[in-house]
Design a protein around this motif. Sequence first.
Motif, PDB file in Angstrom:
ATOM      1  N   GLN A 273       0.783  -1.387  -0.115  1.00  0.00           N
ATOM      2  CA  GLN A 273      -0.137   0.020  -0.059  1.00  0.00           C
ATOM      3  C   GLN A 273       0.945   1.199   0.103  1.00  0.00           C
ATOM      4  OE1 GLN A 273      -2.411   0.341   3.586  1.00  0.00           O
ATOM      5  NE2 GLN A 273      -3.488   2.096   2.713  1.00  0.00           N
TER       6      GLN A 273
ATOM      7  N   LYS B 125       1.437   4.285  -2.976  1.00  0.00           N
ATOM      8  CA  LYS B 125       1.214   5.778  -2.956  1.00  0.00           C
ATOM      9  C   LYS B 125       2.767   6.679  -3.072  1.00  0.00           C
ATOM     10  CE  LYS B 125      -0.191   9.206   0.675  1.00  0.00           C
ATOM     11  NZ  LYS B 125       0.965  10.172   0.169  1.00  0.00           N
TER      12      LYS B 125
ATOM     13  N   PRO C  84      -3.838   3.003  -7.254  1.00  0.00           N
ATOM     14  CA  PRO C  84      -4.111   1.659  -6.437  1.00  0.00           C
ATOM     15  C   PRO C  84      -5.306   1.745  -6.078  1.00  0.00           C
ATOM     16  CG  PRO C  84      -3.120   3.454  -5.266  1.00  0.00           C
ATOM     17  CD  PRO C  84      -2.838   3.764  -6.771  1.00  0.00           C
ATOM     18  N   ASP C  85      -6.219   2.887  -6.082  1.00  0.00           N
ATOM     19  CA  ASP C  85      -7.624   2.738  -5.594  1.00  0.00           C
ATOM     20  C   ASP C  85      -8.534   3.647  -6.367  1.00  0.00           C
ATOM     21  OD1 ASP C  85      -7.095   5.357  -4.303  1.00  0.00           O
ATOM     22  OD2 ASP C  85      -6.153   4.262  -2.917  1.00  0.00           O
ATOM     23  N   ALA C  86      -9.682   3.798  -6.256  1.00  0.00           N
ATOM     24  CA  ALA C  86     -10.694   4.620  -7.067  1.00  0.00           C
ATOM     25  C   ALA C  86     -10.469   6.014  -6.681  1.00  0.00           C
ATOM     26  CB  ALA C  86     -12.105   4.070  -6.567  1.00  0.00           C
ATOM     27  N   GLN C  87     -10.299   6.352  -5.383  1.00  0.00           N
ATOM     28  CA  GLN C  87      -9.971   7.764  -5.025  1.00  0.00           C
ATOM     29  C   GLN C  87      -8.765   8.374  -5.764  1.00  0.00           C
ATOM     30  OE1 GLN C  87      -9.191   8.354  -0.937  1.00  0.00           O
ATOM     31  NE2 GLN C  87      -9.119  10.756  -1.126  1.00  0.00           N
ATOM     32  N   SER C  88      -7.598   7.613  -5.593  1.00  0.00           N
ATOM     33  CA  SER C  88      -6.523   8.032  -6.282  1.00  0.00           C
ATOM     34  C   SER C  88      -6.524   8.362  -8.063  1.00  0.00           C
ATOM     35  CB  SER C  88      -5.536   6.934  -6.379  1.00  0.00           C
ATOM     36  OG  SER C  88      -4.825   6.923  -4.942  1.00  0.00           O
TER      37      SER C  88
END
Length: 368
Positions: free
Chosen positions: A197, A201, A235-239
Amino acid sequence: MSLKHFTTLLAVFGLMNFAIPVANAAEDDLLTIGSKAPDINVEHWVSDNDGKYEHITDFKDGNVYIVEFWATWCGPCIASMPHISDLQKKYADQDVQVISISDESLDTVQAFLAKPVRGDDSGKTYAELTSSYCLTTDPDGSVNKDYMQAAGQNGIPTAFLVGKTGLIEWIGHPMTMDKPLAQVVAGDWDRSAYAEQFIAKQKMDAGMQNVMVAYRSGDTEKAIGLLDELIKIAPDAQSKAQMEGMKLQLLIRAGGEKGAKALKELAETQAAPAVKNRLAWMIYQMSEQGQSDDVMIAAAAEITQKALEADPENAEILDTHARLLHKQGKLDEALKAQRKAAEIGSDEPEAKKQIDSFLEQLEKEAKE
């Protein structure tokens, strides 16, 4: 479009709340979770719990170290001091050593430590508060370079948790390290899960630095291309949403057909005519500063036209539409729209004044 305009777009349309990181290390060379912790060469050891803790340069196997970066001017750093002190006391007999490092002058640090702790009526000084752990300063910034800059970390306080094998186990705000510290000490910390994780980032942050370098150099096309690559590895929807929002802004900044398409697509996501008008008004303001081309002005005029179809008696939208038409050289159409805006009027005195003033300008031009 300036960075200020970018921020305004975010605020107006609620796309995201995004701060641009400033990484200092190349993506492939980042100091990260699982990296061997660099040796430290601190110049001044100000406190060491009355000699209890060794002034180390390298890390001993079997011990756990917290390498924390702070400064006398940093409010959150100072607010973290009681917690750091408590952690050192809690783990004092479990081979845990806190090394807190500033890069300020020794005089600056000592002057700060002589001050009474804010909000403490007992008269305790910051020197007394931090006496349980190693508080240091390294004015040449060598340790900061080897840790903070190498890991692409910019905000302080930041703590690096060095585990029993000399590897970095965790990086973050010292107020949030209780759980990982407990697990590292106990030997049941899942470094691999955390590393996956955190490294993702870090790579995103380093990639965003490259985007901003391209943007600030004026190479918007390269910046957009770099963002496309980041969107693929988000790595994720927010990013991913953050990257897409930034790309949208850069497209609008670039203007031309691609920018106009992005502008109209953004407007289509907004149902409220007033919100569409705010976007079109922003393009008008940019054009007044020479930061928007004819294609973008035409696209903005299309947006206000659609907003008027939903709210034809809105003086503010009519005013924006008239100004955009005027930018396109359509004086008669602009005059017609502005007369209607003045006839309807506005409840806002300043808005009414601007509408009337622009109408006077258009009527004067029509007579010439």
